[in-house]
Design a protein around this motif. Structure first.
Motif, PDB file in Angstrom:
ATOM      1  N   THR A  17       0.827  -1.208   0.000  1.00 59.42           N
ATOM      2  CA  THR A  17       0.000   0.000   0.000  1.00 59.42           C
ATOM      3  C   THR A  17       0.861   1.258   0.000  1.00 59.42           C
ATOM      4  OG1 THR A  17      -0.170  -0.188   2.418  1.00 59.42           O
ATOM      5  CG2 THR A  17      -1.989  -1.085   1.122  1.00 59.42           C
ATOM      6  N   ASP A  18       2.061   1.187   0.599  1.00 56.47           N
ATOM      7  CA  ASP A  18       2.981   2.336   0.572  1.00 56.47           C
ATOM      8  C   ASP A  18       3.492   2.569  -0.843  1.00 56.47           C
ATOM      9  OD1 ASP A  18       2.904   2.756   3.409  1.00 56.47           O
ATOM     10  OD2 ASP A  18       4.178   0.996   3.613  1.00 56.47           O
ATOM     11  N   VAL A  19       3.820   1.482  -1.523  1.00 58.95           N
ATOM     12  CA  VAL A  19       4.273   1.591  -2.914  1.00 58.95           C
ATOM     13  C   VAL A  19       3.169   2.200  -3.774  1.00 58.95           C
ATOM     14  CG1 VAL A  19       5.010   0.314  -4.959  1.00 58.95           C
ATOM     15  CG2 VAL A  19       5.880  -0.341  -2.704  1.00 58.95           C
ATOM     16  N   ALA A  20       1.933   1.743  -3.547  1.00 53.95           N
ATOM     17  CA  ALA A  20       0.797   2.256  -4.321  1.00 53.95           C
ATOM     18  C   ALA A  20       0.614   3.748  -4.091  1.00 53.95           C
ATOM     19  CB  ALA A  20      -0.470   1.493  -3.932  1.00 53.95           C
ATOM     20  N   ARG A  21       0.773   4.174  -2.858  1.00 52.10           N
ATOM     21  CA  ARG A  21       0.597   5.601  -2.540  1.00 52.10           C
ATOM     22  C   ARG A  21       1.668   6.453  -3.211  1.00 52.10           C
ATOM     23  NH1 ARG A  21       1.020   5.088   2.322  1.00 52.10           N
ATOM     24  NH2 ARG A  21       3.152   5.802   2.628  1.00 52.10           N
ATOM     25  N   VAL A  22       2.932   6.025  -3.147  1.00 47.19           N
ATOM     26  CA  VAL A  22       4.025   6.791  -3.743  1.00 47.19           C
ATOM     27  C   VAL A  22       3.908   6.814  -5.265  1.00 47.19           C
ATOM     28  CG1 VAL A  22       6.534   6.853  -4.090  1.00 47.19           C
ATOM     29  CG2 VAL A  22       5.595   6.401  -1.816  1.00 47.19           C
ATOM     30  N   ALA A  23       3.503   5.689  -5.854  1.00 43.70           N
ATOM     31  CA  ALA A  23       3.395   5.609  -7.314  1.00 43.70           C
ATOM     32  C   ALA A  23       2.114   6.248  -7.846  1.00 43.70           C
ATOM     33  CB  ALA A  23       3.469   4.158  -7.766  1.00 43.70           C
ATOM     34  N   GLY A  24       1.161   6.517  -6.940  1.00 42.04           N
ATOM     35  CA  GLY A  24      -0.093   7.110  -7.374  1.00 42.04           C
ATOM     36  C   GLY A  24      -0.993   6.146  -8.102  1.00 42.04           C
ATOM     37  N   VAL A  25      -0.915   4.866  -7.707  1.00 41.23           N
ATOM     38  CA  VAL A  25      -1.754   3.849  -8.339  1.00 41.23           C
ATOM     39  C   VAL A  25      -2.435   3.031  -7.241  1.00 41.23           C
ATOM     40  CG1 VAL A  25      -0.248   3.701 -10.356  1.00 41.23           C
ATOM     41  CG2 VAL A  25       0.149   2.160  -8.413  1.00 41.23           C
ATOM     42  N   SER A  26      -3.257   2.064  -7.623  1.00 44.98           N
ATOM     43  CA  SER A  26      -3.923   1.206  -6.646  1.00 44.98           C
ATOM     44  C   SER A  26      -3.011   0.052  -6.240  1.00 44.98           C
ATOM     45  CB  SER A  26      -5.216   0.642  -7.236  1.00 44.98           C
ATOM     46  OG  SER A  26      -4.928  -0.269  -8.270  1.00 44.98           O
ATOM     47  N   ALA A  27      -3.333  -0.553  -5.093  1.00 44.51           N
ATOM     48  CA  ALA A  27      -2.576  -1.732  -4.653  1.00 44.51           C
ATOM     49  C   ALA A  27      -2.725  -2.868  -5.662  1.00 44.51           C
ATOM     50  CB  ALA A  27      -3.058  -2.185  -3.272  1.00 44.51           C
ATOM     51  N   GLN A  28      -3.882  -2.930  -6.323  1.00 36.88           N
ATOM     52  CA  GLN A  28      -4.096  -3.957  -7.333  1.00 36.88           C
ATOM     53  C   GLN A  28      -3.115  -3.797  -8.494  1.00 36.88           C
ATOM     54  OE1 GLN A  28      -8.022  -3.951  -8.998  1.00 36.88           O
ATOM     55  NE2 GLN A  28      -7.853  -6.026  -9.773  1.00 36.88           N
ATOM     56  N   GLN A  41       0.366  -0.702 -18.466  1.00 33.61           N
ATOM     57  CA  GLN A  41       1.093   0.215 -19.341  1.00 33.61           C
ATOM     58  C   GLN A  41       2.536   0.376 -18.869  1.00 33.61           C
ATOM     59  OE1 GLN A  41      -0.990   3.927 -19.579  1.00 33.61           O
ATOM     60  NE2 GLN A  41      -2.746   3.060 -20.681  1.00 33.61           N
ATOM     61  N   GLN A  42       3.446   0.540 -19.825  1.00 36.32           N
ATOM     62  CA  GLN A  42       4.865   0.632 -19.499  1.00 36.32           C
ATOM     63  C   GLN A  42       5.143   1.804 -18.573  1.00 36.32           C
ATOM     64  OE1 GLN A  42       7.008  -1.718 -20.219  1.00 36.32           O
ATOM     65  NE2 GLN A  42       8.515  -0.630 -18.976  1.00 36.32           N
ATOM     66  N   LYS A  43       4.473   2.929 -18.803  1.00 37.16           N
ATOM     67  CA  LYS A  43       4.671   4.114 -17.962  1.00 37.16           C
ATOM     68  C   LYS A  43       4.261   3.819 -16.525  1.00 37.16           C
ATOM     69  CE  LYS A  43       3.322   8.986 -17.574  1.00 37.16           C
ATOM     70  NZ  LYS A  43       2.505  10.078 -18.187  1.00 37.16           N
ATOM     71  N   THR A  44       3.146   3.125 -16.366  1.00 42.63           N
ATOM     72  CA  THR A  44       2.678   2.767 -15.017  1.00 42.63           C
ATOM     73  C   THR A  44       3.635   1.787 -14.359  1.00 42.63           C
ATOM     74  OG1 THR A  44       0.374   3.068 -15.694  1.00 42.63           O
ATOM     75  CG2 THR A  44       0.752   1.775 -13.708  1.00 42.63           C
ATOM     76  N   ARG A  45       4.087   0.806 -15.131  1.00 38.21           N
ATOM     77  CA  ARG A  45       5.038  -0.171 -14.601  1.00 38.21           C
ATOM     78  C   ARG A  45       6.307   0.519 -14.105  1.00 38.21           C
ATOM     79  NH1 ARG A  45       4.951  -5.442 -15.563  1.00 38.21           N
ATOM     80  NH2 ARG A  45       3.593  -5.139 -17.370  1.00 38.21           N
ATOM     81  N   ALA A  46       6.777   1.507 -14.864  1.00 37.90           N
ATOM     82  CA  ALA A  46       7.992   2.229 -14.483  1.00 37.90           C
ATOM     83  C   ALA A  46       7.780   3.000 -13.180  1.00 37.90           C
ATOM     84  CB  ALA A  46       8.399   3.181 -15.604  1.00 37.90           C
ATOM     85  N   LYS A  47       6.603   3.602 -13.018  1.00 34.12           N
ATOM     86  CA  LYS A  47       6.320   4.353 -11.792  1.00 34.12           C
ATOM     87  C   LYS A  47       6.308   3.424 -10.576  1.00 34.12           C
ATOM     88  CE  LYS A  47       2.468   6.491 -12.753  1.00 34.12           C
ATOM     89  NZ  LYS A  47       1.324   7.417 -12.557  1.00 34.12           N
ATOM     90  N   VAL A  48       5.719   2.254 -10.750  1.00 36.26           N
ATOM     91  CA  VAL A  48       5.656   1.309  -9.626  1.00 36.26           C
ATOM     92  C   VAL A  48       7.047   0.823  -9.253  1.00 36.26           C
ATOM     93  CG1 VAL A  48       4.865  -0.985  -8.925  1.00 36.26           C
ATOM     94  CG2 VAL A  48       3.294   0.569 -10.100  1.00 36.26           C
ATOM     95  N   LEU A  49       7.846   0.455 -10.246  1.00 38.01           N
ATOM     96  CA  LEU A  49       9.196  -0.039  -9.966  1.00 38.01           C
ATOM     97  C   LEU A  49      10.069   1.058  -9.367  1.00 38.01           C
ATOM     98  CD1 LEU A  49       9.806  -2.281 -13.113  1.00 38.01           C
ATOM     99  CD2 LEU A  49       9.138  -2.979 -10.805  1.00 38.01           C
ATOM    100  N   ALA A  50       9.839   2.313  -9.774  1.00 36.10           N
ATOM    101  CA  ALA A  50      10.582   3.423  -9.180  1.00 36.10           C
ATOM    102  C   ALA A  50      10.207   3.589  -7.711  1.00 36.10           C
ATOM    103  CB  ALA A  50      10.294   4.715  -9.953  1.00 36.10           C
ATOM    104  N   ALA A  51       8.909   3.409  -7.405  1.00 38.37           N
ATOM    105  CA  ALA A  51       8.467   3.506  -6.010  1.00 38.37           C
ATOM    106  C   ALA A  51       9.038   2.367  -5.181  1.00 38.37           C
ATOM    107  CB  ALA A  51       6.939   3.496  -5.952  1.00 38.37           C
ATOM    108  N   VAL A  52       9.109   1.170  -5.771  1.00 38.90           N
ATOM    109  CA  VAL A  52       9.723   0.025  -5.096  1.00 38.90           C
ATOM    110  C   VAL A  52      11.172   0.342  -4.744  1.00 38.90           C
ATOM    111  CG1 VAL A  52      10.548  -2.343  -5.444  1.00 38.90           C
ATOM    112  CG2 VAL A  52       8.212  -1.731  -6.099  1.00 38.90           C
ATOM    113  N   GLU A  53      11.886   0.934  -5.692  1.00 38.85           N
ATOM    114  CA  GLU A  53      13.297   1.288  -5.477  1.00 38.85           C
ATOM    115  C   GLU A  53      13.427   2.374  -4.427  1.00 38.85           C
ATOM    116  OE1 GLU A  53      17.359   1.144  -5.855  1.00 38.85           O
ATOM    117  OE2 GLU A  53      15.875  -0.178  -6.796  1.00 38.85           O
ATOM    118  N   GLN A  54      12.569   3.377  -4.515  1.00 40.21           N
ATOM    119  CA  GLN A  54      12.650   4.513  -3.585  1.00 40.21           C
ATOM    120  C   GLN A  54      12.397   4.080  -2.146  1.00 40.21           C
ATOM    121  OE1 GLN A  54      10.031   7.785  -4.570  1.00 40.21           O
ATOM    122  NE2 GLN A  54      10.078   8.599  -2.504  1.00 40.21           N
ATOM    123  N   LEU A  55      11.422   3.207  -1.965  1.00 37.18           N
ATOM    124  CA  LEU A  55      11.039   2.807  -0.607  1.00 37.18           C
ATOM    125  C   LEU A  55      11.854   1.630  -0.082  1.00 37.18           C
ATOM    126  CD1 LEU A  55       7.141   3.023  -0.914  1.00 37.18           C
ATOM    127  CD2 LEU A  55       8.654   4.634   0.251  1.00 37.18           C
TER     128      LEU A  55
END
Length: 343
Positions: A17-28, A41-55
């Motif tokens: 849920t923290d990753v979802a909040r930072v990436a601006g997407v849902s937990a799903q 979408q590739q753009k969404t995937r990149a945002k999630v992986l960036a949030a994973v890295e950041q956190l």
């Protein structure tokens, strides 16, 4: 350069849920990215992986799930308790999961508070479990719990549910009706009740089944006494009931409380079943060896756990499918603690 503040050693690790909040997407969406789902979408995937890295979110686990797309693990949320019924259901879940080629990861909650259950579910979601079984009552939900159940197929036991879960349950109201009707058929004019704690859906359903059975028979229910599932609480309530001369039949909401009730009746000189008949619920292994042996409503806990796993696996295979809630029927085991009114 963006930096994140160091976390205190007392803070929990970042979760889905923290990753979802930072990436601006849902937990799903986070779950889909980490499981390698193609429809992201590739753009969404990149945002999630960036949030994973950041956190610093569970990088090793995330990499493991990404590489295989499967964790072959089912999560189970349980209450921190020694109650027999909870343990028996957990054993059934583990056996069924192992037979299906899955391992089980358990997370316990210290209470039935929604925030505690949310934290336990988050720990399992962070481990990349493919599905979750809530083996405890979920009386109130939260936004985060709803997000997790939308991202991870979830089955609930005990009749509780969220907007995105499926139910597997034992009909607790029917268990109470079976017990109460048995005592009425033995000639008792009414049946007293020692209930479980009001925060448990099982306890509420059993109390309602007891009450309705008496009312359907034209009997005004006597006041119920509340316990906490422990033998000690049964003993305390037994000391009260045993001093009421007109009490001849008691339906106790669990075998463990029934043991305490029977102990109190023995100490007060009330004979069982000559003076008072007692019925419990669960049919735990010790019920047959109680003195006298305990009449009880048996609940097939192993079958319950197996059914929950089967239901969950079908739900995991197709989260869009609508599965009808599954119910397991209880049945009465008549032993020596019940008899005709007046012996």
């Amino acid at each position: 350069m963006t930096t994140t503040a160091p976390r205190s050693s007392t803070q929990r690790p970042p979760g889905m849920t923290d990753v979802a909040r930072v990436a601006g997407v849902s937990a799903q969406t986070v779950s889909r990215v980490l499981s390698g789902h193609p429809n992201v979408q590739q753009k969404t995937r990149a945002k999630v992986l960036a949030a994973v890295e950041q956190l610093g979110y569970r990088k090793n686990n995330a990499a493991r799930v990404l590489s295989s797309g499967r964790s072959r693990t089912i999560g189970v949320v349980q209450l921190q308790t020694s109650f027999y019924s909870r343990t028996a259901i957990a054993v059934g879940i583990e056996q069924a999961a192992r037979a299906a080629g899955y391992s089980v990861s358990a997370a316990t909650s210290p209470s039935l508070d929604a925030s505690s259950i949310e934290e336990a579910m988050s720990r399992l979601a962070d481990q990349g479990v493919e599905g979750i079984i809530l083996a405890l009552p979920l009386v109130h939900s939260t936004k985060a719990i709803e997000e997790i159940t939308k991202a991870t197929p979830t089955i609930t036991i005990d009749g509780s549910r969220t907007s995105a879960t499926e139910i597997v349950a034992i009909d607790q109201s029917q268990a109470a009706r079976i017990a109460t009707q048995h005592l009425l058929e033995l000639g008792h004019k009414t049946v007293w009740h020692v209930s479980g704690p009001s925060g448990w859906l099982d306890a509420l359903s059993r109390a309602e089944g007891w009450r309705r059975t008496l009312e359907d028979a034209g009997i005004t229910p006597p006041p119920a006494l509340e316990g906490d599932w422990s033998p000690a609480s049964g003993y305390r309530n037994g000391l009260i009931l045993g001093r009421i001369p007109e009490v001849t039949a008691v339906f106790v909401a669990s075998d463990e409380m029934a043991f305490g009730v029977i102990r109190a009746f023995h100490e007060l000189g009330r004979r069982i079943p000559e003076d008072i008949s007692v019925v419990g619920v669960d049919d735990i292994a010790l019920a047959e060896y109680c003195s006298p042996s305990l009449t009880t409503v048996a609940q097939p806990f192993a079958e319950m756990g197996e059914l929950a796993v089967q239901h969950l696996l079908r739900y995991m295979a197709d989260p869009e499918v609508t599965l009808a809630p599954a119910s397991v029927e209880p049945h009465l085991i008549v032993r020596s603690s019940t008899g005709p009114v007046g012996g």
